[in-house]
Design a protein around this motif. Structure first.
Motif, PDB file in Angstrom:
ATOM      1  N   VAL A 130       1.402 -57.570   7.166  1.00 30.92           N
ATOM      2  CA  VAL A 130       2.919 -57.886   5.951  1.00 30.92           C
ATOM      3  C   VAL A 130       4.143 -58.915   6.500  1.00 30.92           C
ATOM      4  CG1 VAL A 130       3.835 -56.980   4.055  1.00 30.92           C
ATOM      5  CG2 VAL A 130       2.247 -55.741   4.677  1.00 30.92           C
ATOM      6  N   MET A 131       4.035 -59.599   6.407  1.00 26.55           N
ATOM      7  CA  MET A 131       4.772 -59.957   6.680  1.00 26.55           C
ATOM      8  C   MET A 131       5.989 -60.415   5.599  1.00 26.55           C
ATOM      9  SD  MET A 131       7.032 -62.480   8.496  1.00 26.55           S
ATOM     10  CE  MET A 131       5.553 -63.788   9.715  1.00 26.55           C
ATOM     11  N   VAL A 132       7.495 -60.187   4.845  1.00 26.79           N
ATOM     12  CA  VAL A 132       8.730 -60.642   4.033  1.00 26.79           C
ATOM     13  C   VAL A 132       9.295 -61.353   4.600  1.00 26.79           C
ATOM     14  CG1 VAL A 132      10.021 -58.862   3.161  1.00 26.79           C
ATOM     15  CG2 VAL A 132       8.010 -57.865   4.004  1.00 26.79           C
ATOM     16  N   TYR A 133       9.391 -62.352   4.110  1.00 30.00           N
ATOM     17  CA  TYR A 133       9.711 -63.575   4.739  1.00 30.00           C
ATOM     18  C   TYR A 133      11.815 -63.228   4.150  1.00 30.00           C
ATOM     19  CZ  TYR A 133       5.764 -65.710   6.061  1.00 30.00           C
ATOM     20  OH  TYR A 133       4.457 -65.889   5.974  1.00 30.00           O
ATOM     21  N   HIS A 134      12.469 -64.406   5.574  1.00 29.15           N
ATOM     22  CA  HIS A 134      13.692 -64.140   4.725  1.00 29.15           C
ATOM     23  C   HIS A 134      14.683 -64.011   3.339  1.00 29.15           C
ATOM     24  CE1 HIS A 134      13.862 -67.785   5.753  1.00 29.15           C
ATOM     25  NE2 HIS A 134      15.157 -67.898   5.020  1.00 29.15           N
ATOM     26  N   ASN A 135      13.695 -65.243   2.707  1.00 28.65           N
ATOM     27  CA  ASN A 135      13.962 -65.329   1.646  1.00 28.65           C
ATOM     28  C   ASN A 135      13.668 -64.934  -0.084  1.00 28.65           C
ATOM     29  OD1 ASN A 135      11.252 -66.607   1.527  1.00 28.65           O
ATOM     30  ND2 ASN A 135      11.446 -68.471   1.101  1.00 28.65           N
ATOM     31  N   GLY A 136      12.816 -63.510   1.264  1.00 27.31           N
ATOM     32  CA  GLY A 136      12.102 -62.004   0.099  1.00 27.31           C
ATOM     33  C   GLY A 136      10.769 -62.843  -0.715  1.00 27.31           C
ATOM     34  N   ASN A 137       9.938 -63.510  -0.250  1.00 24.25           N
ATOM     35  CA  ASN A 137       8.888 -64.417   0.309  1.00 24.25           C
ATOM     36  C   ASN A 137       7.731 -62.899   1.019  1.00 24.25           C
ATOM     37  OD1 ASN A 137       8.895 -66.328  -1.954  1.00 24.25           O
ATOM     38  ND2 ASN A 137       8.784 -67.928  -0.731  1.00 24.25           N
ATOM     39  N   ARG A 138       6.264 -62.899  -0.242  1.00 17.79           N
ATOM     40  CA  ARG A 138       6.091 -61.899   0.938  1.00 17.79           C
ATOM     41  C   ARG A 138       3.781 -61.840   0.413  1.00 17.79           C
ATOM     42  NH1 ARG A 138       7.038 -55.879   1.250  1.00 17.79           N
ATOM     43  NH2 ARG A 138       4.552 -55.019   1.821  1.00 17.79           N
ATOM     44  N   GLY A 141      -2.136 -60.006   4.273  1.00 20.13           N
ATOM     45  CA  GLY A 141      -3.583 -59.943   3.910  1.00 20.13           C
ATOM     46  C   GLY A 141      -3.529 -60.252   5.913  1.00 20.13           C
ATOM     47  N   ASP A 142      -4.845 -60.914   5.722  1.00 20.56           N
ATOM     48  CA  ASP A 142      -5.468 -61.422   7.254  1.00 20.56           C
ATOM     49  C   ASP A 142      -4.553 -62.730   7.945  1.00 20.56           C
ATOM     50  OD1 ASP A 142      -6.996 -59.898   6.697  1.00 20.56           O
ATOM     51  OD2 ASP A 142      -8.704 -61.461   5.249  1.00 20.56           O
ATOM     52  N   HIS A 149      -4.491 -66.190   7.244  1.00 26.72           N
ATOM     53  CA  HIS A 149      -6.076 -66.390   7.644  1.00 26.72           C
ATOM     54  C   HIS A 149      -6.478 -65.795   6.195  1.00 26.72           C
ATOM     55  CE1 HIS A 149      -9.268 -69.312   9.008  1.00 26.72           C
ATOM     56  NE2 HIS A 149      -9.641 -67.483   9.695  1.00 26.72           N
ATOM     57  N   GLY A 150      -7.431 -66.305   6.297  1.00 30.49           N
ATOM     58  CA  GLY A 150      -8.444 -65.692   4.736  1.00 30.49           C
ATOM     59  C   GLY A 150      -7.980 -64.981   3.682  1.00 30.49           C
ATOM     60  N   GLN A 151      -8.373 -64.179   3.140  1.00 34.50           N
ATOM     61  CA  GLN A 151      -7.954 -63.441   2.221  1.00 34.50           C
ATOM     62  C   GLN A 151      -6.412 -62.898   2.060  1.00 34.50           C
ATOM     63  OE1 GLN A 151     -10.306 -62.338  -0.261  1.00 34.50           O
ATOM     64  NE2 GLN A 151      -8.271 -62.128  -2.199  1.00 34.50           N
ATOM     65  N   GLY A 152      -5.622 -63.151   1.722  1.00 32.99           N
ATOM     66  CA  GLY A 152      -4.897 -62.784   0.798  1.00 32.99           C
ATOM     67  C   GLY A 152      -3.899 -62.720  -0.392  1.00 32.99           C
TER      68      GLY A 152
END
Length: 165
Positions: A130-138, A141-142, A149-152
């Protein structure tokens, strides 16, 4: 994911200890100031370690000449097992290590506030995470080679999301 704090990280005490250790290097030998690698080797010998055939192992901490601070498990002179790395710039990693590489489960917190929590392989995001970016996007997935890459599922800070590959 944990934001802004890692388990077991006490910044005030750790920073004070780091400063004391760095001050003790100054003036010990002039060669240490001129040669950062010699300073690292000197610091390794100062810390509580168990040496086997000249290589340290067990649990301990290391302060590198560039200001990075590591505490955790060591094997054959390399980080191996669980540990925490605090970079001089303030970024942090807590998780599993194998032969000085982030490898296994771990959490990385960037200075600007982004976090990645998930699987690592040879120092790269690899597997589920799980990556939570500094702007709040998340993104959940893989990952392959530190790239989505792939499913997410990508969820934007606006609430919109995309589920797929």
């Amino acid at each position: 994911p944990t934001r802004g704090r890692l388990e077991g990280w006490a910044p005030e005490r750790q920073c004070r200890d780091l400063l004391l250790q760095r001050r003790s290097l100054r003036g010990h030998h002039r060669e240490l100031e001129a040669n950062p690698r010699a300073a690292d080797l000197f610091q390794r010998r100062r810390l509580r370690r168990r040496f086997i055939d000249g290589l340290f192992g067990g649990t301990g901490q290391m302060v590198y000449a560039n200001g990075d601070f590591v505490q955790g498990q060591w094997k054959n002179g390399k980080q191996d097992g669980e540990g925490t790395l605090v970079f001089a710039n303030g970024a942090k990693y807590q998780g599993d290590w194998k032969e000085n590489k982030m490898d296994g489960d771990g959490t990385y917190i960037w200075v600007e506030g982004a976090t990645y929590e998930g699987e690592w392989k040879m120092g790269r995001h690899e597997g589920n995470g799980v990556m939570v970016y500094h702007n709040g996007n998340r993104f959940t997935g893989d990952w392959v080679n530190s790239k989505r890459h792939g499913q997410g599922v990508m969820t934007w800070h606006t609430g919109e999301s995309y589920d797929g590959s």
